[in-house]
Design a protein around this motif. Structure first.
Motif, PDB file in Angstrom:
ATOM      1  N   ASN A 110     -17.872 -16.831  50.249  1.00  0.00           N
ATOM      2  CA  ASN A 110     -16.983 -16.116  49.331  1.00  0.00           C
ATOM      3  C   ASN A 110     -17.798 -15.574  48.169  1.00  0.00           C
ATOM      4  N   TYR A 112     -17.386 -13.882  44.450  1.00  0.00           N
ATOM      5  CA  TYR A 112     -16.457 -13.632  43.352  1.00  0.00           C
ATOM      6  C   TYR A 112     -17.126 -12.842  42.246  1.00  0.00           C
ATOM      7  N   HIS A 121      -4.122 -22.815  47.808  1.00  0.00           N
ATOM      8  CA  HIS A 121      -3.904 -22.723  49.258  1.00  0.00           C
ATOM      9  C   HIS A 121      -4.414 -23.991  49.915  1.00  0.00           C
ATOM     10  N   ASP A 123      -6.610 -25.423  53.420  1.00  0.00           N
ATOM     11  CA  ASP A 123      -7.475 -25.015  54.530  1.00  0.00           C
ATOM     12  C   ASP A 123      -6.931 -25.732  55.758  1.00  0.00           C
ATOM     13  N   SER A 135     -18.785 -27.676  50.209  1.00  0.00           N
ATOM     14  CA  SER A 135     -18.814 -26.413  49.467  1.00  0.00           C
ATOM     15  C   SER A 135     -20.021 -26.382  48.531  1.00  0.00           C
ATOM     16  N   PHE A 144     -12.434 -24.780  39.165  1.00  0.00           N
ATOM     17  CA  PHE A 144     -11.842 -25.112  40.464  1.00  0.00           C
ATOM     18  C   PHE A 144     -10.612 -25.975  40.226  1.00  0.00           C
ATOM     19  N   PHE A 146      -7.845 -28.490  41.776  1.00  0.00           N
ATOM     20  CA  PHE A 146      -7.622 -29.382  42.893  1.00  0.00           C
ATOM     21  C   PHE A 146      -6.253 -30.021  42.748  1.00  0.00           C
ATOM     22  N   LEU A 166     -19.662 -29.806  46.562  1.00  0.00           N
ATOM     23  CA  LEU A 166     -18.433 -30.613  46.659  1.00  0.00           C
ATOM     24  C   LEU A 166     -18.235 -30.988  48.121  1.00  0.00           C
ATOM     25  N   TRP A 168     -15.294 -32.866  50.517  1.00  0.00           N
ATOM     26  CA  TRP A 168     -14.002 -33.534  50.544  1.00  0.00           C
ATOM     27  C   TRP A 168     -13.490 -33.670  51.962  1.00  0.00           C
ATOM     28  N   HIS A 177      -5.755 -26.235  46.767  1.00  0.00           N
ATOM     29  CA  HIS A 177      -6.877 -26.001  45.857  1.00  0.00           C
ATOM     30  C   HIS A 177      -7.040 -24.502  45.644  1.00  0.00           C
ATOM     31  N   ILE A 179      -9.342 -21.271  42.947  1.00  0.00           N
ATOM     32  CA  ILE A 179     -10.291 -20.937  41.882  1.00  0.00           C
ATOM     33  C   ILE A 179      -9.514 -20.156  40.826  1.00  0.00           C
ATOM     34  N   ARG A 194     -20.380 -15.108  41.503  1.00  0.00           N
ATOM     35  CA  ARG A 194     -20.399 -16.483  41.989  1.00  0.00           C
ATOM     36  C   ARG A 194     -20.275 -16.393  43.499  1.00  0.00           C
ATOM     37  N   ASN A 196     -19.830 -18.784  46.918  1.00  0.00           N
ATOM     38  CA  ASN A 196     -19.514 -20.114  47.405  1.00  0.00           C
ATOM     39  C   ASN A 196     -19.677 -20.155  48.916  1.00  0.00           C
ATOM     40  N   ARG A 200     -17.583 -25.710  57.482  1.00  0.00           N
ATOM     41  CA  ARG A 200     -16.465 -26.358  58.171  1.00  0.00           C
ATOM     42  C   ARG A 200     -16.759 -26.520  59.659  1.00  0.00           C
TER      43      ARG A 200
HETATM   44  C1  MD5 Z   1     -14.418 -21.424  46.640  1.00  0.00           C
HETATM   45  N1  MD5 Z   1     -13.074 -21.734  48.550  1.00  0.00           N
HETATM   46  O1  MD5 Z   1     -14.983 -21.898  45.683  1.00  0.00           O
HETATM   47  C2  MD5 Z   1     -13.218 -22.133  47.191  1.00  0.00           C
HETATM   48  C3  MD5 Z   1     -13.292 -23.548  46.944  1.00  0.00           C
HETATM   49  C4  MD5 Z   1     -11.919 -21.430  50.627  1.00  0.00           C
HETATM   50  C5  MD5 Z   1     -12.026 -22.048  49.293  1.00  0.00           C
HETATM   51  O2  MD5 Z   1     -11.166 -22.796  48.930  1.00  0.00           O
HETATM   52  O3  MD5 Z   1     -11.004 -21.820  51.378  1.00  0.00           O
HETATM   53  O4  MD5 Z   1     -12.758 -20.594  50.962  1.00  0.00           O
HETATM   54  S1  MD5 Z   1     -14.543 -24.370  47.832  1.00  0.00           S
HETATM   55  C6  MD5 Z   1     -13.509 -25.325  48.848  1.00  0.00           C
HETATM   56  C7  MD5 Z   1     -13.145 -26.672  48.332  1.00  0.00           C
HETATM   57  C8  MD5 Z   1     -14.025 -27.424  47.607  1.00  0.00           C
HETATM   58  C9  MD5 Z   1     -13.662 -28.703  47.208  1.00  0.00           C
HETATM   59  C10 MD5 Z   1     -12.449 -29.238  47.542  1.00  0.00           C
HETATM   60  C11 MD5 Z   1     -11.583 -28.478  48.283  1.00  0.00           C
HETATM   61  C12 MD5 Z   1     -11.913 -27.202  48.676  1.00  0.00           C
HETATM   62  N2  MD5 Z   1     -10.380 -29.034  48.646  1.00  0.00           N
HETATM   63  O5  MD5 Z   1     -10.090 -30.129  48.256  1.00  0.00           O
HETATM   64  O6  MD5 Z   1      -9.629 -28.431  49.416  1.00  0.00           O
HETATM   65  O7  MD5 Z   1     -14.734 -20.369  47.174  1.00  0.00           O
END
Ligand code: MD5
Ligand code: FE
Length: 203
Positions: A110, A112, A121, A123, A135, A144, A146, A166, A168, A177, A179, A194, A196, A200
Motif C-alpha cells: 500500500n 499512502y 475494515h 482482512d 505488516s 494506525f 486498531f 506489526l 497480529w 483496523h 489508517i 508511506r 506498507n 499474508r
Molecule cells: C496499512 N493495511 O498500514 C494497513 C494496516 C490492509 C491494511 O490494513 O489491509 O492492507 S497494516 C495491517 C495491520 C497491521 C496490524 C494489525 C492489523 C492490521 N490488524 O489487527 O488487523 O497499510
C-alpha cells in the motif's frame, strides 16, 4: 524493542530499519513490473491508497468485490515474485511474535500520500485465519487504528514509524483496523510516501 500491545498483537519497533533501503529497492522493482494503482471498492468508492502486490497471488478490489487473483489485471501478467529477503524477513517477524511456521504467499503493498486514509475494515479474504499477518512500515509515519470484532468497537491508536513491524493473529486476526492519518514530511528514503507491506497467507 518488542512491545506486546495486546495478546497476539506485537509491535517490533524498528525491526526493518536496517533493511529498509533494500526493501525500498524491491518495492521500486516490483512497481516497475506491476505499477501502483488506485482500486475501486465494490460500493464504487475509490480507495485513497495506491496498491500493488508480489507473490503467487495478488489482492484486488473492483465493483465485483475483493479477491485474490493469479495475474495482475493491469498487465495481464503474473504478479512479480516475492523477493526471498522479504519472505524470510516476514517469517522471522512472525516467529519472534510467537507464530511459528508462517509461510506468506502474498505481499500487498500500500502506498499512502499525506491525504490518504484507509477506513476501518477487516482482512477476511484469506482461507486460513490461523495464519498471522505481518505488516512492515516504510517512510512517513501513520496513525494506525486498531478496533475490535465489531465496526463500532472502541479503537486504540498506534503510531507506526519507519521500520516498524506489526504482527497480529489469533483471535485478533479478524478485528477491524485502519489508517486514520499520515504525518506530513519528506522522508529520506520514500519522499512524500508511506509504504506498507502486508504479508499474508491467502491460499
Ligand atoms: C496499512 N493495511 O498500514 C494497513 C494496516 C490492509 C491494511 O490494513 O489491509 O492492507 S497494516 C495491517 C495491520 C497491521 C496490524 C494489525 C492489523 C492490521 N490488524 O489487527 O488487523 O497499510
Ligand atoms: Fe487490513
Amino acid at each position: 524493542e518488542m512491545i506486546e500491545l495486546q495478546p497476539s498483537l506485537t509491535l517490533i519497533k524498528g525491526m526493518a530499519t536496517a533493511q529498509a533501503s533494500q526493501f525500498w529497492q524491491s518495492v521500486m522493482t516490483i512497481s516497475r513490473q506491476s505499477p501502483f494503482r488506485k482500486m475501486q471498492t465494490p460500493g464504487g468508492q475509490w480507495m485513497s491508497a495506491e496498491i500493488t502486490n508480489c507473490g503467487t497471488v495478488g489482492w484486488v478490489s473492483d465493483r465485483q468485490g475483493y479477491r485474490y487473483v493469479n495475474r495482475d489485471p493491469l498487465t495481464d501478467q503474473p504478479w512479480p515474485l516475492m523477493p526471498v529477503t522479504l519472505y524470510e524477513f516476514a517469517c522471522e517477524a512472525a516467529s519472534r511474535a510467537g507464530f511459528e511456521g508462517f509461510s506468506p504467499d502474498i505481499c500487498l503493498i500500500n502506498r499512502y500520500r499525506i491525504a490518504s486514509k484507509m477506513g476501518l475494515h477487516q482482512d477476511r479474504d484469506e482461507r486460513d485465519f490461523a495464519q498471522p499477518i505481518v505488516s512492515v512500515s516504510l517512510g512517513l509515519s501513520a496513525n494506525f487504528l486498531f478496533g475490535g470484532e465489531r465496526r463500532n468497537s472502541s479503537t486504540q491508536s498506534i503510531l507506526l514509524e519507519h521500520g516498524d513491524v506489526l504482527v497480529w493473529g489469533g483471535p485478533l486476526r479478524k478485528y477491524f483496523h485502519g489508517i486514520s492519518k499520515i504525518y506530513p514530511g519528506d522522508d529520506p528514503l520514500t519522499g512524500p510516501y508511506r509504504v506498507n507491506l502486508t504479508f499474508r497467507r491467502a491460499l
